[in-house]
Design an enzyme around this catalytic site. Structure first.
Site, mmCIF file in Angstrom:
data_model
loop_
_atom_site.group_PDB
_atom_site.id
_atom_site.type_symbol
_atom_site.label_atom_id
_atom_site.label_comp_id
_atom_site.label_asym_id
_atom_site.label_seq_id
_atom_site.Cartn_x
_atom_site.Cartn_y
_atom_site.Cartn_z
ATOM 1 N N ASN A 171 75.004 69.208 12.929
ATOM 2 C CA ASN A 171 76.234 69.850 13.376
ATOM 3 C C ASN A 171 75.931 70.880 14.463
ATOM 4 O OD1 ASN A 171 78.975 70.751 13.384
ATOM 5 N ND2 ASN A 171 79.144 70.163 11.230
ATOM 6 N N HIS A 192 54.918 84.651 12.762
ATOM 7 C CA HIS A 192 53.943 85.627 13.242
ATOM 8 C C HIS A 192 53.224 86.229 12.042
ATOM 9 C CE1 HIS A 192 55.690 85.517 17.259
ATOM 10 N NE2 HIS A 192 56.872 85.537 16.658
ATOM 11 N N ALA A 250 74.904 76.687 1.534
ATOM 12 C CA ALA A 250 75.216 77.442 2.745
ATOM 13 C C ALA A 250 74.646 78.849 2.650
ATOM 14 C CB ALA A 250 76.734 77.499 2.941
ATOM 15 N N ASP A 294 46.412 84.633 24.958
ATOM 16 C CA ASP A 294 45.517 83.474 25.036
ATOM 17 C C ASP A 294 45.645 82.808 26.410
ATOM 18 O OD1 ASP A 294 44.952 80.412 24.646
ATOM 19 O OD2 ASP A 294 44.084 81.385 22.878
#
Length: 195
Positions: free
Chosen positions: A87, A117, A160, A19
């Protein structure tokens, strides 16, 4: 007046690497990298705040802190509330916008991604964007990844290592790849979800 490449992305348009406006992204990323390198090299908290303000175009509240090193591609599309702790070694891609509300905790090595994408190989060399919102008092555990278009609900916990590709309800705990609801939090106790 025509929209710039960032406005087009945030409006849901896919933008090809070829572009004519794509150079605006490269220029913004180079500028951010220079400032981020300085921010990550300083041990002066106030200097780091000044550099973040220059990157994002908005001040970082004195109650919030970004632990270096921190990585972001553009920065000016991220808004951080009050009493937020981010963090070390977190990585944000923010062209789709990232909103972090007050009282949020983000563990180390968390990825917050508002860019993606297309899956179609013929279109894959294009960029798309979807906003990410992390609502008040959420906690994102170490190494989690928040995918484009996701809202993490108020008071919720992302375990986590989780990969979150769908919205997280308020007052809930999610974990796994892809993240699934593990339990609900009502403030006084926790209700476990049967698997």
């Amino acid at each position: 007046m025509s929209k710039n490449v960032f406005e087009r992305l945030q409006a849901g348009e896919a933008v090809s690497f070829n572009d004519p406006q794509y150079g605006q992204i490269r220029e913004a990323a180079i500028r951010t990298t220079k400032l981020l390198t300085k921010m990550n090299a300083t041990s002066d908290i106030e200097k780091a705040r000044e550099l973040w303000s220059e990157i994002s175009g908005a001040p970082l509240d004195s109650s919030s802190y970004i632990q270096p090193p921190f990585f972001i591609n553009i920065g000016r599309f991220t808004r951080i509330g009050k009493n937020v702790y981010i963090n070390h070694a977190c990585s944000f891609l923010d062209m789709g916008t990232i909103t972090i509300e007050d009282d949020v905790l983000i563990g180390p090595k968390v990825n917050v991604l508002s860019e993606l994408h297309p899956v179609n190989p013929a279109e894959r060399h294009s960029l798309m964007a979807k906003p990410v919102v992390i609502k008040r008092n959420a906690w994102i555990g170490a190494g989690a990844t928040i995918m484009p278009g996701v809202t993490v609900g108020e008071n919720s916990v992302v375990a986590a290592g989780a990969v979150v590709n769908k919205d997280v309800p308020d007052n809930s705990v999610v974990g796994g790849i892809p993240a699934k609801l593990i339990r609900l939090i009502d403030g006084n106790s926790e209700t476990y979800i049967n698997k």
